[in-house]
Design a protein around this motif. Structure first.
Motif, PDB file in Angstrom:
ATOM      1  N   ALA A   1       8.348  -3.598 -12.023  1.00 22.59           N
ATOM      2  CA  ALA A   1       9.151  -2.527 -12.597  1.00 22.59           C
ATOM      3  C   ALA A   1       8.272  -1.309 -12.823  1.00 22.59           C
ATOM      4  CB  ALA A   1       9.768  -2.977 -13.917  1.00 22.59           C
ATOM      5  N   TYR A   2       8.948  -0.160 -12.908  1.00 24.21           N
ATOM      6  CA  TYR A   2       8.255   1.056 -13.321  1.00 24.21           C
ATOM      7  C   TYR A   2       9.209   1.919 -14.122  1.00 24.21           C
ATOM      8  CZ  TYR A   2       9.913   2.862  -8.678  1.00 24.21           C
ATOM      9  OH  TYR A   2      10.626   3.199  -7.559  1.00 24.21           O
ATOM     10  N   VAL A   3       8.609   2.809 -14.926  1.00 23.49           N
ATOM     11  CA  VAL A   3       9.389   3.653 -15.820  1.00 23.49           C
ATOM     12  C   VAL A   3       9.217   5.105 -15.402  1.00 23.49           C
ATOM     13  CG1 VAL A   3       9.743   4.394 -18.205  1.00 23.49           C
ATOM     14  CG2 VAL A   3       9.123   2.016 -17.717  1.00 23.49           C
ATOM     15  N   LEU A   4      10.345   5.751 -15.115  1.00 29.17           N
ATOM     16  CA  LEU A   4      10.366   7.158 -14.758  1.00 29.17           C
ATOM     17  C   LEU A   4      10.643   8.003 -15.997  1.00 29.17           C
ATOM     18  CD1 LEU A   4      12.547   6.942 -11.525  1.00 29.17           C
ATOM     19  CD2 LEU A   4      10.056   7.190 -11.663  1.00 29.17           C
ATOM     20  N   VAL A   5       9.962   9.127 -16.092  1.00 28.13           N
ATOM     21  CA  VAL A   5      10.166  10.092 -17.174  1.00 28.13           C
ATOM     22  C   VAL A   5      10.265  11.491 -16.560  1.00 28.13           C
ATOM     23  CG1 VAL A   5       9.019   8.725 -18.962  1.00 28.13           C
ATOM     24  CG2 VAL A   5       7.678  10.300 -17.558  1.00 28.13           C
ATOM     25  N   ASN A   6      10.661  12.457 -17.390  1.00 26.30           N
ATOM     26  CA  ASN A   6      10.808  13.837 -16.931  1.00 26.30           C
ATOM     27  C   ASN A   6      11.755  13.924 -15.736  1.00 26.30           C
ATOM     28  OD1 ASN A   6       8.939  14.749 -18.912  1.00 26.30           O
ATOM     29  ND2 ASN A   6       7.276  14.111 -17.578  1.00 26.30           N
ATOM     30  N   VAL A   7      12.825  13.163 -15.835  1.00 24.35           N
ATOM     31  CA  VAL A   7      13.873  13.116 -14.820  1.00 24.35           C
ATOM     32  C   VAL A   7      15.163  13.551 -15.512  1.00 24.35           C
ATOM     33  CG1 VAL A   7      15.147  11.586 -13.287  1.00 24.35           C
ATOM     34  CG2 VAL A   7      12.693  11.265 -13.577  1.00 24.35           C
ATOM     35  N   ASP A   8      15.960  14.383 -14.850  1.00 20.36           N
ATOM     36  CA  ASP A   8      17.127  14.992 -15.482  1.00 20.36           C
ATOM     37  C   ASP A   8      18.330  14.081 -15.667  1.00 20.36           C
ATOM     38  OD1 ASP A   8      15.807  17.433 -15.763  1.00 20.36           O
ATOM     39  OD2 ASP A   8      16.448  18.102 -13.771  1.00 20.36           O
ATOM     40  N   SER A   9      18.464  13.063 -14.808  1.00 18.19           N
ATOM     41  CA  SER A   9      19.678  12.247 -14.866  1.00 18.19           C
ATOM     42  C   SER A   9      19.449  10.897 -14.203  1.00 18.19           C
ATOM     43  CB  SER A   9      20.827  12.953 -14.144  1.00 18.19           C
ATOM     44  OG  SER A   9      20.535  13.058 -12.759  1.00 18.19           O
ATOM     45  N   LEU A  10      20.381   9.997 -14.451  1.00 21.90           N
ATOM     46  CA  LEU A  10      20.347   8.692 -13.796  1.00 21.90           C
ATOM     47  C   LEU A  10      20.449   8.861 -12.280  1.00 21.90           C
ATOM     48  CD1 LEU A  10      20.331   5.598 -13.964  1.00 21.90           C
ATOM     49  CD2 LEU A  10      22.809   5.692 -14.362  1.00 21.90           C
TER      50      LEU A  10
ATOM     51  N   ALA B   1       0.826  -1.221   0.000  1.00 23.68           N
ATOM     52  CA  ALA B   1       0.000   0.000   0.000  1.00 23.68           C
ATOM     53  C   ALA B   1       0.860   1.270   0.000  1.00 23.68           C
ATOM     54  CB  ALA B   1      -0.975  -0.006   1.173  1.00 23.68           C
ATOM     55  N   PRO B   2       1.890   1.387   0.854  1.00 24.21           N
ATOM     56  CA  PRO B   2       2.739   2.582   0.769  1.00 24.21           C
ATOM     57  C   PRO B   2       3.468   2.706  -0.572  1.00 24.21           C
ATOM     58  CG  PRO B   2       3.096   1.450   2.851  1.00 24.21           C
ATOM     59  CD  PRO B   2       2.227   0.570   2.011  1.00 24.21           C
ATOM     60  N   HIS B   3       3.866   1.585  -1.157  1.00 26.68           N
ATOM     61  CA  HIS B   3       4.522   1.600  -2.469  1.00 26.68           C
ATOM     62  C   HIS B   3       3.555   2.124  -3.529  1.00 26.68           C
ATOM     63  CE1 HIS B   3       6.594   0.274  -6.082  1.00 26.68           C
ATOM     64  NE2 HIS B   3       5.587  -0.542  -6.361  1.00 26.68           N
ATOM     65  N   LEU B   4       2.319   1.651  -3.513  1.00 29.79           N
ATOM     66  CA  LEU B   4       1.336   2.123  -4.492  1.00 29.79           C
ATOM     67  C   LEU B   4       1.040   3.607  -4.310  1.00 29.79           C
ATOM     68  CD1 LEU B   4      -1.116  -0.922  -4.589  1.00 29.79           C
ATOM     69  CD2 LEU B   4       0.665  -0.310  -6.246  1.00 29.79           C
ATOM     70  N   ALA B   5       1.004   4.084  -3.068  1.00 28.26           N
ATOM     71  CA  ALA B   5       0.802   5.510  -2.809  1.00 28.26           C
ATOM     72  C   ALA B   5       1.986   6.317  -3.357  1.00 28.26           C
ATOM     73  CB  ALA B   5       0.626   5.760  -1.314  1.00 28.26           C
ATOM     74  N   PHE B   6       3.192   5.794  -3.198  1.00 26.43           N
ATOM     75  CA  PHE B   6       4.397   6.428  -3.745  1.00 26.43           C
ATOM     76  C   PHE B   6       4.280   6.530  -5.264  1.00 26.43           C
ATOM     77  CE2 PHE B   6       8.648   5.655  -5.594  1.00 26.43           C
ATOM     78  CZ  PHE B   6       9.305   6.803  -5.174  1.00 26.43           C
ATOM     79  N   LEU B   7       3.852   5.453  -5.909  1.00 20.72           N
ATOM     80  CA  LEU B   7       3.695   5.474  -7.367  1.00 20.72           C
ATOM     81  C   LEU B   7       2.629   6.479  -7.787  1.00 20.72           C
ATOM     82  CD1 LEU B   7       3.928   1.666  -8.246  1.00 20.72           C
ATOM     83  CD2 LEU B   7       5.724   3.418  -8.467  1.00 20.72           C
ATOM     84  N   ASP B   8       1.540   6.583  -7.020  1.00 20.86           N
ATOM     85  CA  ASP B   8       0.503   7.578  -7.321  1.00 20.86           C
ATOM     86  C   ASP B   8       1.071   8.994  -7.253  1.00 20.86           C
ATOM     87  OD1 ASP B   8      -1.452   5.656  -7.742  1.00 20.86           O
ATOM     88  OD2 ASP B   8      -2.290   5.835  -5.711  1.00 20.86           O
ATOM     89  N   GLU B   9       1.939   9.255  -6.274  1.00 20.37           N
ATOM     90  CA  GLU B   9       2.579  10.576  -6.166  1.00 20.37           C
ATOM     91  C   GLU B   9       3.473  10.844  -7.373  1.00 20.37           C
ATOM     92  OE1 GLU B   9       4.647  10.772  -2.428  1.00 20.37           O
ATOM     93  OE2 GLU B   9       2.819  10.344  -1.299  1.00 20.37           O
ATOM     94  N   LEU B  10       4.220   9.818  -7.800  1.00 19.46           N
ATOM     95  CA  LEU B  10       5.070   9.986  -8.986  1.00 19.46           C
ATOM     96  C   LEU B  10       4.226  10.271 -10.223  1.00 19.46           C
ATOM     97  CD1 LEU B  10       7.750   7.159  -8.598  1.00 19.46           C
ATOM     98  CD2 LEU B  10       8.047   9.622  -8.233  1.00 19.46           C
ATOM     99  N   ARG B  11       3.113   9.571 -10.359  1.00 23.66           N
ATOM    100  CA  ARG B  11       2.231   9.778 -11.511  1.00 23.66           C
ATOM    101  C   ARG B  11       1.674  11.203 -11.492  1.00 23.66           C
ATOM    102  NH1 ARG B  11      -0.493   5.466 -11.016  1.00 23.66           N
ATOM    103  NH2 ARG B  11       0.566   4.288 -12.621  1.00 23.66           N
ATOM    104  N   ALA B  12       1.236  11.665 -10.327  1.00 23.50           N
ATOM    105  CA  ALA B  12       0.664  13.007 -10.200  1.00 23.50           C
ATOM    106  C   ALA B  12       1.691  14.089 -10.509  1.00 23.50           C
ATOM    107  CB  ALA B  12       0.095  13.197  -8.800  1.00 23.50           C
ATOM    108  N   SER B  13       2.961  13.828 -10.224  1.00 25.93           N
ATOM    109  CA  SER B  13       4.008  14.809 -10.487  1.00 25.93           C
ATOM    110  C   SER B  13       4.566  14.721 -11.902  1.00 25.93           C
ATOM    111  CB  SER B  13       5.143  14.649  -9.473  1.00 25.93           C
ATOM    112  OG  SER B  13       5.824  13.414  -9.672  1.00 25.93           O
ATOM    113  N   GLY B  14       4.044  13.782 -12.709  1.00 26.01           N
ATOM    114  CA  GLY B  14       4.481  13.657 -14.092  1.00 26.01           C
ATOM    115  C   GLY B  14       5.755  12.860 -14.288  1.00 26.01           C
ATOM    116  N   HIS B  15       6.151  12.080 -13.271  1.00 23.43           N
ATOM    117  CA  HIS B  15       7.393  11.313 -13.370  1.00 23.43           C
ATOM    118  C   HIS B  15       7.193   9.824 -13.648  1.00 23.43           C
ATOM    119  CE1 HIS B  15       9.959  14.625 -12.295  1.00 23.43           C
ATOM    120  NE2 HIS B  15       9.240  14.858 -11.221  1.00 23.43           N
ATOM    121  N   LEU B  16       5.964   9.351 -13.651  1.00 19.48           N
ATOM    122  CA  LEU B  16       5.723   7.914 -13.847  1.00 19.48           C
ATOM    123  C   LEU B  16       5.003   7.679 -15.162  1.00 19.48           C
ATOM    124  CD1 LEU B  16       5.947   5.081 -12.544  1.00 19.48           C
ATOM    125  CD2 LEU B  16       3.660   5.461 -11.631  1.00 19.48           C
TER     126      LEU B  16
END
Length: 85
Positions: free
Chosen positions: A48-57, A20-35
């Motif tokens: 696995a998950y894919v991050l986008v709109n991130v500046d670097s590794l 549940a905390p992991h899914l909430a974390f993913l929801d936050e990433l999605r809301a911020s445009g990073h997932l």
């Protein structure tokens, strides 16, 4: 666009209480445009998950380090810059 693949592999001591905390974390990433996408493996060994709109590794690794799967030590997370077409 750069994409970063985060592989999460469950440890033998995996605790379902972290889901549940992991899914909430993913929801936050999605809301911020990073997932971009996420999903679990059918054999229940991880996901696995894919991050986008991130500046670097390094930034992608810092984001993954905040994942409850990592902070609670239930999974091993590895981040890759992923060259997709």
């Amino acid at each position: 666009m750069r994409r970063y693949l985060v592989m999460a592999m469950r440890r033998p001591t995996f605790d379902e209480g972290v889901v549940a905390p992991h899914l909430a974390f993913l929801d936050e990433l999605r809301a911020s445009g990073h997932l971009e996408m996420t999903g679990g493996f059918s054999d229940k060994t991880g996901g696995a998950y894919v991050l986008v709109n991130v500046d670097s590794l390094e930034q992608a690794r810092a984001i993954a380090a905040r994942d409850p799967l990592a902070t609670q030590g239930t999974s091993d997370l590895t981040v890759y810059e992923w060259n997709t077409r």
